[in-house]
Design an enzyme around this catalytic site. Structure first.
Site, PDB file in Angstrom:
ATOM      1  N   GLY A 166       0.834  -1.200   0.000  1.00 40.24           N
ATOM      2  CA  GLY A 166       0.000   0.000   0.000  1.00 40.24           C
ATOM      3  C   GLY A 166       0.866   1.245   0.000  1.00 40.24           C
ATOM      4  N   GLY A 167       0.324   2.304   0.554  1.00 40.81           N
ATOM      5  CA  GLY A 167       1.036   3.583   0.583  1.00 40.81           C
ATOM      6  C   GLY A 167       2.343   3.513   1.342  1.00 40.81           C
ATOM      7  N   GLY A 401      23.011  12.646 -30.396  1.00 43.68           N
ATOM      8  CA  GLY A 401      22.469  13.188 -29.141  1.00 43.68           C
ATOM      9  C   GLY A 401      23.050  12.474 -27.939  1.00 43.68           C
TER      10      GLY A 401
HETATM   11  C1  HXC Z   1      -3.015  -3.974  12.269  1.00 44.16           C
HETATM   12  C2  HXC Z   1      -1.980  -5.836  11.473  1.00 44.16           C
HETATM   13  C3  HXC Z   1      -1.785  -5.204  10.231  1.00 44.16           C
HETATM   14  C4  HXC Z   1      -2.229  -3.881  10.050  1.00 44.16           C
HETATM   15  C5  HXC Z   1      -0.959  -7.168  10.146  1.00 44.16           C
HETATM   16  N1  HXC Z   1      -1.462  -7.045  11.361  1.00 44.16           N
HETATM   17  N2  HXC Z   1      -1.142  -6.066   9.416  1.00 44.16           N
HETATM   18  N3  HXC Z   1      -2.600  -5.199  12.485  1.00 44.16           N
HETATM   19  N4  HXC Z   1      -2.844  -3.303  11.109  1.00 44.16           N
HETATM   20  N5  HXC Z   1      -2.075  -3.214   8.926  1.00 44.16           N
HETATM   21  C6  HXC Z   1      -1.455  -8.029  12.449  1.00 44.16           C
HETATM   22  C7  HXC Z   1      -2.348  -9.204  12.181  1.00 44.16           C
HETATM   23  O1  HXC Z   1      -3.654  -8.930  12.606  1.00 44.16           O
HETATM   24  C8  HXC Z   1      -1.683 -10.273  13.025  1.00 44.16           C
HETATM   25  O2  HXC Z   1      -2.057 -10.068  14.360  1.00 44.16           O
HETATM   26  C9  HXC Z   1      -0.217  -9.925  12.921  1.00 44.16           C
HETATM   27  O3  HXC Z   1      -0.163  -8.579  12.506  1.00 44.16           O
HETATM   28  C10 HXC Z   1       0.505 -10.756  11.905  1.00 44.16           C
HETATM   29  O4  HXC Z   1      -0.216 -10.742  10.700  1.00 44.16           O
HETATM   30  P1  HXC Z   1      -0.548 -12.062   9.884  1.00 44.16           P
HETATM   31  O5  HXC Z   1      -1.590 -11.715   8.898  1.00 44.16           O
HETATM   32  O6  HXC Z   1      -0.833 -13.184  10.828  1.00 44.16           O
HETATM   33  O7  HXC Z   1       0.843 -12.351   9.199  1.00 44.16           O
HETATM   34  P2  HXC Z   1       1.155 -12.888   7.743  1.00 44.16           P
HETATM   35  O8  HXC Z   1       0.294 -14.087   7.450  1.00 44.16           O
HETATM   36  O9  HXC Z   1       2.636 -13.042   7.662  1.00 44.16           O
HETATM   37  O10 HXC Z   1       0.672 -11.739   6.742  1.00 44.16           O
HETATM   38  C11 HXC Z   1       1.301 -10.479   6.768  1.00 44.16           C
HETATM   39  C12 HXC Z   1       0.536  -9.452   5.917  1.00 44.16           C
HETATM   40  C13 HXC Z   1      -0.960  -9.447   6.372  1.00 44.16           C
HETATM   41  C14 HXC Z   1       0.613  -9.872   4.451  1.00 44.16           C
HETATM   42  C15 HXC Z   1       1.211  -8.129   6.091  1.00 44.16           C
HETATM   43  O11 HXC Z   1      -1.026  -9.299   7.782  1.00 44.16           O
HETATM   44  C16 HXC Z   1      -1.710  -8.335   5.761  1.00 44.16           C
HETATM   45  O12 HXC Z   1      -2.157  -8.447   4.602  1.00 44.16           O
HETATM   46  N6  HXC Z   1      -1.916  -7.274   6.522  1.00 44.16           N
HETATM   47  C17 HXC Z   1      -2.651  -6.124   6.072  1.00 44.16           C
HETATM   48  C18 HXC Z   1      -1.842  -5.377   5.086  1.00 44.16           C
HETATM   49  C19 HXC Z   1      -2.522  -4.130   4.652  1.00 44.16           C
HETATM   50  O13 HXC Z   1      -3.471  -4.162   3.886  1.00 44.16           O
HETATM   51  N7  HXC Z   1      -2.076  -3.012   5.243  1.00 44.16           N
HETATM   52  C20 HXC Z   1      -2.647  -1.750   4.940  1.00 44.16           C
HETATM   53  C21 HXC Z   1      -1.944  -1.334   3.672  1.00 44.16           C
HETATM   54  S1  HXC Z   1      -2.426   0.246   3.190  1.00 44.16           S
HETATM   55  P3  HXC Z   1      -2.113 -11.271  15.430  1.00 44.16           P
HETATM   56  O14 HXC Z   1      -2.636 -10.630  16.651  1.00 44.16           O
HETATM   57  O15 HXC Z   1      -3.041 -12.273  14.840  1.00 44.16           O
HETATM   58  O16 HXC Z   1      -0.728 -11.783  15.568  1.00 44.16           O
HETATM   59  C22 HXC Z   1      -1.386   1.164   4.025  1.00 44.16           C
HETATM   60  C23 HXC Z   1      -1.681   2.564   3.830  1.00 44.16           C
HETATM   61  C24 HXC Z   1      -0.472   3.378   4.138  1.00 44.16           C
HETATM   62  O17 HXC Z   1      -0.533   0.763   4.684  1.00 44.16           O
HETATM   63  C25 HXC Z   1      -0.822   4.725   3.715  1.00 44.16           C
HETATM   64  C26 HXC Z   1       0.341   5.582   3.751  1.00 44.16           C
HETATM   65  C27 HXC Z   1       0.043   6.786   2.925  1.00 44.16           C
END
Ligand code: HXC
Length: 511
Positions: A166-167, A401
């Site tokens: 993401g961002g 160039g």
């Molecule tokens: C809160 C999060 C989290 C998040 C992961 N966790 N991402 N908690 N906010 N963004 C937590 C999970 O709930 C989990 O908690 C622990 O971290 C580990 O994650 P898992 O999913 O079990 O690990 P894994 O299978 O290795 O997968 C990792 C991952 C997945 C691919 C990163 O967690 C995921 O898709 N997360 C969301 C990613 C996402 O969409 N982020 C937002 C992107 S947009 P527990 O308690 O179960 O251990 C963004 C905007 C930024 O970031 C903007 C800036 C301008």
């Protein structure tokens, strides 16, 4: 509870968190945040702060992150020099960036800027912490803003050791260098699920944004290596070439050795047949201090080579055409790669050596439609704009160039040298004689013989380095085996280069 007990309990809690992290990360073949920092810094020099910062409260969270809020920040020494760093801890809510986490990063960025030291981010994060909503986004925005404020003042390095989605990818993208590991790190704006949903395309995380993809295809990553330890050691290596800030003098190595016995080989490295390739990396290796060439963007746009090296112990940046790949032509990717490197070197006062063998810009519909004009202009702009000492050596072709772009005299080249094998002209003999002698060739009895004769005449009278030398566009045609000597002396002469620029806010580079 007395004050000592509180202190002890906090230390114990931190220790428990670290033990938990060790178990979780090692199971996945990954290091913990603190272990990564240990690899980065000289032994025992890491000084951590903000270890007990607590997470920002959020209504949605059933569980809070713990002490430190999932990121370790501090300062240590790399080869004895001060460097600031932050390392995200994936074992705390997936290393997600909550407000406190983000503000810790912002604080360490600001310290690095204030104190003129490089900043390294060791990233392993699920991105914006979902539970904290806009607070998390505001922390990201502060980090991005700091990235831009620090750009060109302190070197900024991002090391991706897990997800960056993401961002969240935009902080690394704003920094100077991105390192990735194979198989365990990935970067993308939208992940495989979204790609499937929107475009119905199947791809896994690695195929979409793994280390190899970004190092070889997209050019997003500058370095990729097999495991975390090697990746972080490469960061140490990079830091050994560059200054800590834009006012600091360049690091100097006093261990100088070079391939003395191989200098003569340069006299015969250029093939007799102008269309036969050779490896420009060999020339670089012979010219610079032994084993000092540190290539940047090695897997991307290999028709141009960029990287740092030491010449007589001093850091230089090298930009070189690579005749072995696509005949060394400049295409869109090569132009962008070269421009980015030139601008980094210029910002941090790293002198530039340009090794030139370029037949021109790559022709073709794909290149034109994707904007070779706009993108080629980036390299031209970068060289014209750069005020660091610039020395060009033309080894063979320097046409049209592309000759102008590669730091020619009139774009501000300080010293422009050529080997006797140089061919400097508007275009290569084959194209030139077909245009200039169109009618003679059409009426010739023996066309092949006439072409041969005209080609020889063109080379002798036009496409050679002596015409340019006569009018001072080449400062000297040099003996290839003397190139190292000439370069050392020339960079020495240029070491006091003064420049002044007219007052302006900033230029308008064709981005
Ligand atoms: C809160 C999060 C989290 C998040 C992961 N966790 N991402 N908690 N906010 N963004 C937590 C999970 O709930 C989990 O908690 C622990 O971290 C580990 O994650 P898992 O999913 O079990 O690990 P894994 O299978 O290795 O997968 C990792 C991952 C997945 C691919 C990163 O967690 C995921 O898709 N997360 C969301 C990613 C996402 O969409 N982020 C937002 C992107 S947009 P527990 O308690 O179960 O251990 C963004 C905007 C930024 O970031 C903007 C800036 C301008």
């Amino acid at each position: 509870m007395n004050k000592n007990e509180i202190f002890e309990r906090r230390i114990k809690a931190l220790k428990e968190m670290e033990d938990n992290a060790v178990n979780k990360q090692h199971l996945k073949g990954k290091l913990t945040a603190r272990e990564r920092l240990d690899v980065l810094f000289d032994e025992g020099t890491f000084f951590e702060f903000d270890a007990f910062v607590s997470p920002s409260q959020s209504p949605m969270s059933s569980r809070q992150s713990n002490f430190g809020d999932g990121v370790v920040v501090g300062r240590g020494l790399v080869q004895g020099k001060s460097v600031f760093a932050y390392a995200q801890d994936f074992t705390v809510l997936g290393g997600s960036l909550g407000y406190s986490h983000g503000m810790k990063i912002a604080k360490v960025q600001e310290m690095a800027l204030k104190l003129g030291a490089p900043i390294v981010g060791l990233m392993d994060s699920g991105g914006a912490r979902i539970q904290e909503g806009v607070k998390s986004l505001s922390a990201y925005a502060t980090i991005f803003n700091n990235n831009v404020r620090s750009s060109g003042i302190v070197p900024q390095i991002s090391v991706i050791l897990g997800p960056a989605a993401g961002g969240a990818v935009y902080s690394p993208a704003l920094t100077d260098f991105i390192f990735m590991t194979k198989n365990t790190s990935y970067m993308f704006v939208t992940g495989p699920d979204v790609v499937k949903e929107v475009l119905n395309e199947d791809i896994d995380k690695d195929g979409l944004g793994g280390g190899d993809v970004h190092a070889n295809k997209s050019g997003v990553a500058h370095f990729v290596s097999d495991d975390e330890e090697h990746t972080i050691l490469l960061v140490r290596k990079l830091l050994s070439y560059i200054p800590s800030n834009n006012f600091e003098s360049l690091p100097v190595s006093n261990q100088i050795s070079y391939y003395k016995s191989r200098q003569q080989y340069l006299n015969k490295i250029i093939p007799d047949d102008p269309n036969r390739p050779y490896d420009m990396k060999e020339i670089i290796k012979i010219l610079v201090d032994k084993d000092s060439f540190f290539e940047v963007h090695e897997g991307y746009a290999q028709n141009i080579l960029v990287g740092f090296a030491r010449l007589n112990g001093k850091t230089i940046g090298i930009v070189a055409n690579q005749p072995k790949v696509m005949a060394g032509t400049l295409d869109i990717n090569a132009s962008i790669k070269g421009a980015r490197f030139v601008r980094f070197c210029d910002a941090f006062n790293i002198p530039l050596l340009i090794l030139e063998d370029v037949p021109g810009f790559l022709p073709g519909i794909e290149q034109e439609h994707n904007g070779i004009i706009r993108n080629g202009a980036k390299l031209l702009y970068a060289f014209c704009e750069a005020t660091v000492p610039k020395i060009t050596v033309i080894t063979r072709k320097a046409y049209g160039g592309a000759y102008i772009v590669m730091s020619s005299k009139n774009t501000g080249g300080d010293f422009n040298f050529a080997w006797p094998s140089a061919e400097i002209a508007v275009m290569g003999p084959a194209g030139a004689i077909k245009i200039v002698h169109k009618h003679e060739l059409a009426n010739a009895e023996n066309k092949a013989e006439m072409e041969k004769m005209l080609t020889e005449k063109y080379k002798a009278e036009i496409a050679n380095p002596y015409k340019a030398e006569e009018i001072g566009l080449i400062d000297e045609v040099i003996n290839p085996e003397k190139t190292r000597e000439v370069l050392i002396t020339s960079f020495e002469i240029l070491s006091n280069k003064q420049y002044s620029k007219p007052e302006r806010k900033h230029g308008s580079i064709p981005l």
